[in-house]
Design an enzyme around this catalytic site. Structure first.
Site, mmCIF file in Angstrom:
data_model
loop_
_atom_site.group_PDB
_atom_site.id
_atom_site.type_symbol
_atom_site.label_atom_id
_atom_site.label_comp_id
_atom_site.label_asym_id
_atom_site.label_seq_id
_atom_site.Cartn_x
_atom_site.Cartn_y
_atom_site.Cartn_z
ATOM 1 C CE LYS A 151 32.674 45.285 46.954
ATOM 2 N NZ LYS A 151 32.786 44.188 45.966
ATOM 3 C CG ASP A 176 36.242 43.459 44.622
ATOM 4 O OD1 ASP A 176 36.863 43.429 43.536
ATOM 5 O OD2 ASP A 176 35.078 43.043 44.743
ATOM 6 C CG ASP A 225 34.537 38.340 41.840
ATOM 7 O OD1 ASP A 225 33.784 37.397 41.530
ATOM 8 O OD2 ASP A 225 34.143 39.289 42.543
ATOM 9 C CE LYS A 247 31.569 37.507 44.507
ATOM 10 N NZ LYS A 247 31.454 38.855 43.899
ATOM 11 C CG ASP A 297 33.247 39.037 50.878
ATOM 12 O OD1 ASP A 297 32.730 39.579 51.872
ATOM 13 O OD2 ASP A 297 33.255 39.560 49.744
#
Length: 329
Positions: A151, A176, A225, A247, A297
């Site tokens: 991150k 990310d 994303d 997701k 992930d």
């Protein structure tokens, strides 16, 4: 399935330590569990509210509960796609309907989806945002794992990546940015990370400002994303990103996730399948969507202090095993 009964509840699960990204830290996560009872079976689905869309556990629970009469009248997965918008509520119901259909029909969900039997997958393990020293220590503790996801936050990101590389010299790395590179030279920021073997950068700029990437020639693949929620976003992402992160909580369930993956590949985009924080019940349907992904992930349950009984397992090499039918599907 007419006559089915819907039950919905909110659950609170503690995080192991704290999960920190550019937007803040979490010490626990609230998930919404939908259970559909019918023909002597129970289908379950779990969803995590998308907080940056304004979703809360209560709003998701209420949106799911509002479908009780439709469920009793025989609502199908197909009907659900137009009855609810994308998001966590539709995900919880969609996955519960998949699970119930599999259990009632005596067929695994992967077969219902027309997929091959799921194989174990290497999943990324997340290194939370912190000081370079903290991230190096976390990476050293996870250095036996093959794929780490870092991150980032903008300022000082190269130092963070360098520290993680020192801590885990053999691991593959993806990062990310969580939209934190808006206003920065994305190509230059990416170029600084080439030497550390970074192979993917997620969401460098804020969603809705993807045009900032029109002239960016990044030496590392960029993945959308927040900018890619469902198939409606694919045309805007194509040409700006080389990959999309799917997701289930964003797109609204396994049904849309499978269609989104197919649509992305048809446009020449690579596929990553990720997750929000949550238990193995939420990861299990995502595991099916991840079977054709280049990057996986699905460590959301690994970051919790504990998981559901019969939760999905990883071995010592970071390989995630398929879910058991008792858990889901």
């Amino acid at each position: 399935m007419s006559g089915a009964r819907l039950c919905v509840r909110i659950e609170r699960w503690p995080v192991a330590g704290a999960f920190t990204i550019a937007r803040g830290a979490k010490t626990h996560v609230y998930v919404v569990v939908a259970e559909i009872h019918g023909h002597g079976h129970v289908g379950r689905g779990e969803a995590t509210p998308i907080y940056y869309h304004g979703e809360t556990a209560e709003s998701v629970r209420d949106a799911v509960s509002a479908q009780a009469d439709a469920i009793a009248a025989g609502l199908t997965r197909h009907d659900l796609q137009t009855r609810l918008p994308r998001g966590a509520a539709r995900n919880a119901l969609d996955c519960a309907l998949w699970d119930l259909e599999a259990k009632c029909g005596g067929l695994p969900a992967w077969r219902l989806a027309g997929l091959s039997a799921p194989r174990p997958l290497v999943t990324a393990f997340t290194i939370s945002l912190g000081t370079p020293e903290r991230m190096e220590a976390d990476a050293r503790a996870a250095a036996h794992l093959p794929l780490l996801k870092l991150k980032l936050a903008g300022e000082g990101d190269e130092q963070r990546v360098a520290a993680v590389r020192r801590g885990a010299p053999a691991a593959r790395l993806i990062v990310d940015a969580n939209e934190a590179w808006t206003g920065r030279d994305v190509a230059a920021e990416a170029a600084r990370l080439v030497a550390y073997g970074v192979e993917l950068i997620e969401q460098p700029v804020r969603a809705g400002e993807d045009h900032l990437l029109d002239t960016v020639a990044s030496p590392i693949a960029l993945a959308a994303d927040e900018s890619c929620q469902d198939r409606a976003d694919l045309d805007r992402c194509a040409g700006r990103y080389r990959a999309v992160n799917i997701k289930l909580d964003k797109c609204g369930g396994l049904t849309e996730a499978l269609a989104l993956a197919a649509g992305a590949k048809a446009r020449g985009l690579e596929v990553m399948v990720g997750c929000m924080l949550g238990t193995s019940l939420g990861l299990a349907p995502a595991f099916l969507a991840a079977q054709g992904a280049r990057w996986v992930d699905l460590d959301g349950a690994l970051l919790l202090a504990n998981d559901r009984p019969g939760g999905m397992r990883t071995d010592t090499t970071g390989v995630l095993q398929p879910p058991s039918p008792e858990l889901w599907g």
